[in-house]
Design a protein around this motif. Structure first.
Motif, PDB file in Angstrom:
ATOM      1  N   GLY A 196      49.054 -76.792  15.937  1.00 50.47           N
ATOM      2  CA  GLY A 196      48.303 -77.661  15.235  1.00 50.47           C
ATOM      3  C   GLY A 196      48.272 -79.111  15.714  1.00 50.47           C
ATOM      4  N   PHE A 197      49.610 -79.315  16.599  1.00 54.52           N
ATOM      5  CA  PHE A 197      49.593 -80.782  17.133  1.00 54.52           C
ATOM      6  C   PHE A 197      48.777 -80.860  18.238  1.00 54.52           C
ATOM      7  CE2 PHE A 197      51.771 -83.290  20.161  1.00 54.52           C
ATOM      8  CZ  PHE A 197      51.768 -84.617  19.550  1.00 54.52           C
ATOM      9  N   PHE A 198      48.719 -79.916  19.202  1.00 55.23           N
ATOM     10  CA  PHE A 198      47.980 -79.991  20.415  1.00 55.23           C
ATOM     11  C   PHE A 198      46.508 -79.780  20.145  1.00 55.23           C
ATOM     12  CE2 PHE A 198      52.191 -79.110  22.457  1.00 55.23           C
ATOM     13  CZ  PHE A 198      52.274 -80.268  23.260  1.00 55.23           C
ATOM     14  N   LEU A 199      46.298 -78.732  18.938  1.00 58.93           N
ATOM     15  CA  LEU A 199      44.748 -78.758  18.653  1.00 58.93           C
ATOM     16  C   LEU A 199      44.310 -79.725  18.123  1.00 58.93           C
ATOM     17  CD1 LEU A 199      42.510 -76.711  17.812  1.00 58.93           C
ATOM     18  CD2 LEU A 199      43.681 -76.568  15.537  1.00 58.93           C
ATOM     19  N   THR A 200      45.018 -80.944  17.336  1.00 61.86           N
ATOM     20  CA  THR A 200      44.088 -81.913  17.030  1.00 61.86           C
ATOM     21  C   THR A 200      44.347 -83.245  17.365  1.00 61.86           C
ATOM     22  OG1 THR A 200      46.150 -82.156  15.328  1.00 61.86           O
ATOM     23  CG2 THR A 200      44.367 -80.808  14.678  1.00 61.86           C
ATOM     24  N   LEU A 201      45.562 -83.327  18.525  1.00 63.90           N
ATOM     25  CA  LEU A 201      45.888 -84.702  18.924  1.00 63.90           C
ATOM     26  C   LEU A 201      44.797 -85.139  19.503  1.00 63.90           C
ATOM     27  CD1 LEU A 201      48.137 -86.784  19.562  1.00 63.90           C
ATOM     28  CD2 LEU A 201      48.598 -85.430  21.572  1.00 63.90           C
ATOM     29  N   ASP A 202      44.032 -84.879  20.554  1.00 64.84           N
ATOM     30  CA  ASP A 202      42.835 -85.460  20.946  1.00 64.84           C
ATOM     31  C   ASP A 202      41.758 -85.885  20.173  1.00 64.84           C
ATOM     32  OD1 ASP A 202      44.194 -85.583  23.578  1.00 64.84           O
ATOM     33  OD2 ASP A 202      43.623 -83.832  24.593  1.00 64.84           O
ATOM     34  N   VAL A 203      41.675 -84.844  19.487  1.00 65.52           N
ATOM     35  CA  VAL A 203      40.637 -85.057  18.364  1.00 65.52           C
ATOM     36  C   VAL A 203      40.829 -86.225  17.722  1.00 65.52           C
ATOM     37  CG1 VAL A 203      39.408 -84.075  16.187  1.00 65.52           C
ATOM     38  CG2 VAL A 203      40.200 -82.548  17.876  1.00 65.52           C
ATOM     39  N   TYR A 204      42.076 -86.388  17.065  1.00 68.49           N
ATOM     40  CA  TYR A 204      42.274 -87.543  16.372  1.00 68.49           C
ATOM     41  C   TYR A 204      42.332 -89.037  17.311  1.00 68.49           C
ATOM     42  CZ  TYR A 204      43.893 -85.123  12.372  1.00 68.49           C
ATOM     43  OH  TYR A 204      44.065 -84.227  11.364  1.00 68.49           O
ATOM     44  N   LYS A 205      42.774 -88.649  18.630  1.00 71.59           N
ATOM     45  CA  LYS A 205      42.585 -89.965  19.361  1.00 71.59           C
ATOM     46  C   LYS A 205      41.117 -90.406  19.622  1.00 71.59           C
ATOM     47  CE  LYS A 205      46.427 -89.201  22.506  1.00 71.59           C
ATOM     48  NZ  LYS A 205      47.201 -89.021  23.998  1.00 71.59           N
ATOM     49  N   GLY A 206      40.400 -89.448  19.350  1.00 73.03           N
ATOM     50  CA  GLY A 206      38.982 -89.822  19.876  1.00 73.03           C
ATOM     51  C   GLY A 206      38.056 -90.461  18.366  1.00 73.03           C
ATOM     52  N   ALA A 207      38.737 -89.986  17.544  1.00 70.98           N
ATOM     53  CA  ALA A 207      38.289 -90.781  15.993  1.00 70.98           C
ATOM     54  C   ALA A 207      39.053 -91.995  15.980  1.00 70.98           C
ATOM     55  CB  ALA A 207      38.763 -89.711  14.838  1.00 70.98           C
ATOM     56  N   VAL A 208      40.366 -92.156  16.095  1.00 69.02           N
ATOM     57  CA  VAL A 208      40.955 -93.566  16.046  1.00 69.02           C
ATOM     58  C   VAL A 208      40.470 -94.511  16.982  1.00 69.02           C
ATOM     59  CG1 VAL A 208      42.975 -94.577  16.226  1.00 69.02           C
ATOM     60  CG2 VAL A 208      43.227 -92.490  14.962  1.00 69.02           C
ATOM     61  N   SER A 209      40.117 -94.060  18.146  1.00 69.67           N
ATOM     62  CA  SER A 209      39.581 -94.960  19.167  1.00 69.67           C
ATOM     63  C   SER A 209      38.332 -95.606  18.670  1.00 69.67           C
ATOM     64  CB  SER A 209      39.304 -94.409  20.500  1.00 69.67           C
ATOM     65  OG  SER A 209      38.253 -93.544  20.239  1.00 69.67           O
ATOM     66  N   ASN A 210      37.676 -95.290  17.853  1.00 66.78           N
ATOM     67  CA  ASN A 210      36.292 -95.482  17.216  1.00 66.78           C
ATOM     68  C   ASN A 210      36.609 -96.726  16.385  1.00 66.78           C
ATOM     69  OD1 ASN A 210      34.799 -93.923  18.830  1.00 66.78           O
ATOM     70  ND2 ASN A 210      34.964 -92.402  16.966  1.00 66.78           N
ATOM     71  N   VAL A 211      38.090 -96.808  15.855  1.00 67.03           N
ATOM     72  CA  VAL A 211      38.169 -97.727  14.862  1.00 67.03           C
ATOM     73  C   VAL A 211      39.220 -99.031  15.494  1.00 67.03           C
ATOM     74  CG1 VAL A 211      39.195 -98.241  12.465  1.00 67.03           C
ATOM     75  CG2 VAL A 211      37.894 -95.876  12.998  1.00 67.03           C
ATOM     76  N   VAL A 212      40.271 -98.214  16.056  1.00 68.19           N
ATOM     77  CA  VAL A 212      41.291 -99.387  16.814  1.00 68.19           C
ATOM     78  C   VAL A 212      41.135 -99.281  18.228  1.00 68.19           C
ATOM     79  CG1 VAL A 212      43.775 -99.682  16.992  1.00 68.19           C
ATOM     80  CG2 VAL A 212      42.540 -98.540  15.017  1.00 68.19           C
ATOM     81  N   SER A 213      41.103-100.293  18.962  1.00 67.83           N
ATOM     82  CA  SER A 213      40.864-100.772  20.284  1.00 67.83           C
ATOM     83  C   SER A 213      42.337-100.769  21.145  1.00 67.83           C
ATOM     84  CB  SER A 213      40.359-102.062  20.616  1.00 67.83           C
ATOM     85  OG  SER A 213      41.021-103.021  19.968  1.00 67.83           O
ATOM     86  N   ASN A 214      43.475-101.114  20.424  1.00 60.04           N
ATOM     87  CA  ASN A 214      44.515-101.040  20.830  1.00 60.04           C
ATOM     88  C   ASN A 214      45.136 -99.818  21.323  1.00 60.04           C
ATOM     89  OD1 ASN A 214      48.010-101.245  20.633  1.00 60.04           O
ATOM     90  ND2 ASN A 214      47.196-103.160  21.126  1.00 60.04           N
ATOM     91  N   LYS A 215      45.442 -99.349  22.508  1.00 58.62           N
ATOM     92  CA  LYS A 215      46.060 -97.832  23.066  1.00 58.62           C
ATOM     93  C   LYS A 215      47.246 -97.582  22.568  1.00 58.62           C
ATOM     94  CE  LYS A 215      45.007 -94.481  25.890  1.00 58.62           C
ATOM     95  NZ  LYS A 215      46.496 -93.734  25.214  1.00 58.62           N
ATOM     96  N   LEU A 216      48.240 -98.592  21.880  1.00 60.05           N
ATOM     97  CA  LEU A 216      49.295 -98.235  21.630  1.00 60.05           C
ATOM     98  C   LEU A 216      49.192 -97.678  20.212  1.00 60.05           C
ATOM     99  CD1 LEU A 216      52.701 -97.998  21.534  1.00 60.05           C
ATOM    100  CD2 LEU A 216      52.637-100.312  20.954  1.00 60.05           C
ATOM    101  N   ALA A 217      48.326 -98.475  19.387  1.00 59.40           N
ATOM    102  CA  ALA A 217      48.017 -98.362  18.100  1.00 59.40           C
ATOM    103  C   ALA A 217      47.325 -96.911  17.978  1.00 59.40           C
ATOM    104  CB  ALA A 217      47.273 -99.261  17.437  1.00 59.40           C
ATOM    105  N   GLN A 218      46.484 -96.758  18.826  1.00 62.44           N
ATOM    106  CA  GLN A 218      45.980 -95.337  18.680  1.00 62.44           C
ATOM    107  C   GLN A 218      46.715 -94.101  19.026  1.00 62.44           C
ATOM    108  OE1 GLN A 218      42.761 -95.618  21.977  1.00 62.44           O
ATOM    109  NE2 GLN A 218      41.807 -97.403  21.221  1.00 62.44           N
ATOM    110  N   ASP A 219      47.819 -94.288  20.074  1.00 61.94           N
ATOM    111  CA  ASP A 219      48.576 -93.249  20.029  1.00 61.94           C
ATOM    112  C   ASP A 219      49.708 -92.980  18.698  1.00 61.94           C
ATOM    113  OD1 ASP A 219      47.661 -92.839  22.710  1.00 61.94           O
ATOM    114  OD2 ASP A 219      49.148 -93.997  23.741  1.00 61.94           O
TER     115      ASP A 219
END
Length: 323
Positions: A196-219
């Protein structure tokens, strides 16, 4: 340099030599084991930071109906604040560090073996499947430490003097099979969370990057969300596994109970029977006992891992001249 070039023969011209000496050595290609040191570093830091939360999680999940506040209060009354250091700290940090290190080390290897491409070029499904399959050696490695840790955290009577004492007791009463108590449940648990972690990590990164610009906060945000998603998938397994292990460890103190067969820990029937029984008697709430502390524990772990793993790897590779 121009003047010296006219005066001295070409064999004595030193500036090209000096300039070539100043060139940085070429970086070598990364090998399979080059990722292991930074992965181990990130795993150890995560394990130490999240240990107090794991203690509360273990108590809640092995005692369905116990809230996080009550679990923390009971633990502090029995062991005090220093209990977080004395009650299974070494076993848990060792177990969790080995677990996370193997998890992050094996996932890229399994992905390349299955699909012939690096995991960075894989799909969410391929990354998740590779992560789930890579947990087999992880669970084999951590099972003894998992049992030592659980026995220490549940030892309210103070019967054990430390991890070595617990390991000796389990070995004397149950042999090697005792070290693998609860293996079936742990394997299902790790497959579901890691997948579940590896399945969704990049999916969430893509979604969060649309809202938050800071890379640390995205991670941080995407790592927590991926860890929490894994928890939503595997929480019921941890509850059932904890109950089965707790009973099996308690049985080691009763000489009248016969020693189980060598293959008993690998039998999934008791695990799924406990799941069915818990669902029947306590419903979904029973299956997800302690989900709050577990979400904090594994969501927080996911956030720390998502932040540390790529940064530790980049720092280590730069220091060692690896590309």
């Amino acid at each position: 340099q121009a003047i010296l070039g006219r005066v001295l023969p070409s064999s004595f011209r030193i500036f090209p030599i000096v300039q070539s000496a100043r060139k940085m050595p070429a970086k070598r290609k990364a090998g399979t084991f080059d990722t292991l040191p930074p992965i181990c570093g990130g795993a150890i830091v995560t394990s130490v930071v999240m240990y107090p939360v794991d203690v509360v999680r273990a108590i809640c999940m092995s005692n369905p109906g116990t809230g996080a506040g009550a679990a923390l209060k009971g633990f502090l009354e029995a062991h005090g604040v220093m209990g977080f250091v004395k009650q299974g700290l070494v076993a848990e940090v060792t177990r969790a560090s080995i677990s996370r290190a193997i998890k992050f080390f094996m996932q890229p290897i399994v992905h390349r073996t299955l699909y012939g491409i690096p995991e960075t070029k894989g799909s969410p499904v391929s990354k998740g499947l590779a992560g789930a399959i890579g947990t087999v050696p992880e669970v084999l490695a951590i099972s003894p430490l998992e049992n030592i840790k659980l026995a220490a955290q549940l030892d309210k009577e103070g019967r054990f003097k430390g991890s070595a004492d617990i390991a000796g007791h389990i070995w004397r009463t149950r042999g090697f099979g005792g070290m693998m108590i609860g293996y079936a449940g742990m394997q299902v648990r790790q497959c579901l969370w890691t997948g579940g972690f590896f399945l969704t990590l990049d999916v969430y990164k893509g979604a969060v990057s649309n809202v938050v610009s800071n890379k640390l906060a995205q991670d941080v945000l995407s790592g927590f969300a991926a860890g929490a998603t894994g928890t939503a998938l595997n929480c019921w397994t941890d509850v059932c596994r904890s109950i089965v292990q707790k009973k099996a460890l308690a049985d080691t103190f009763d000489p009248a109970i016969p020693k189980p067969g060598a293959l008993e820990p690998y039998n999934p029937v008791p695990f799924f029977s406990e799941a069915a029984n818990l669902a029947k008697t306590k419903g979904i709430g029973g299956l997800y006992a302690g989900v709050g502390p577990k979400m904090v524990h594994l969501g927080g772990s996911g956030a720390i891992l998502a932040v540390l793993m790529p940064r530790f790897k980049a720092m280590y590779f730069d220091m060692m001249g690896i590309e």
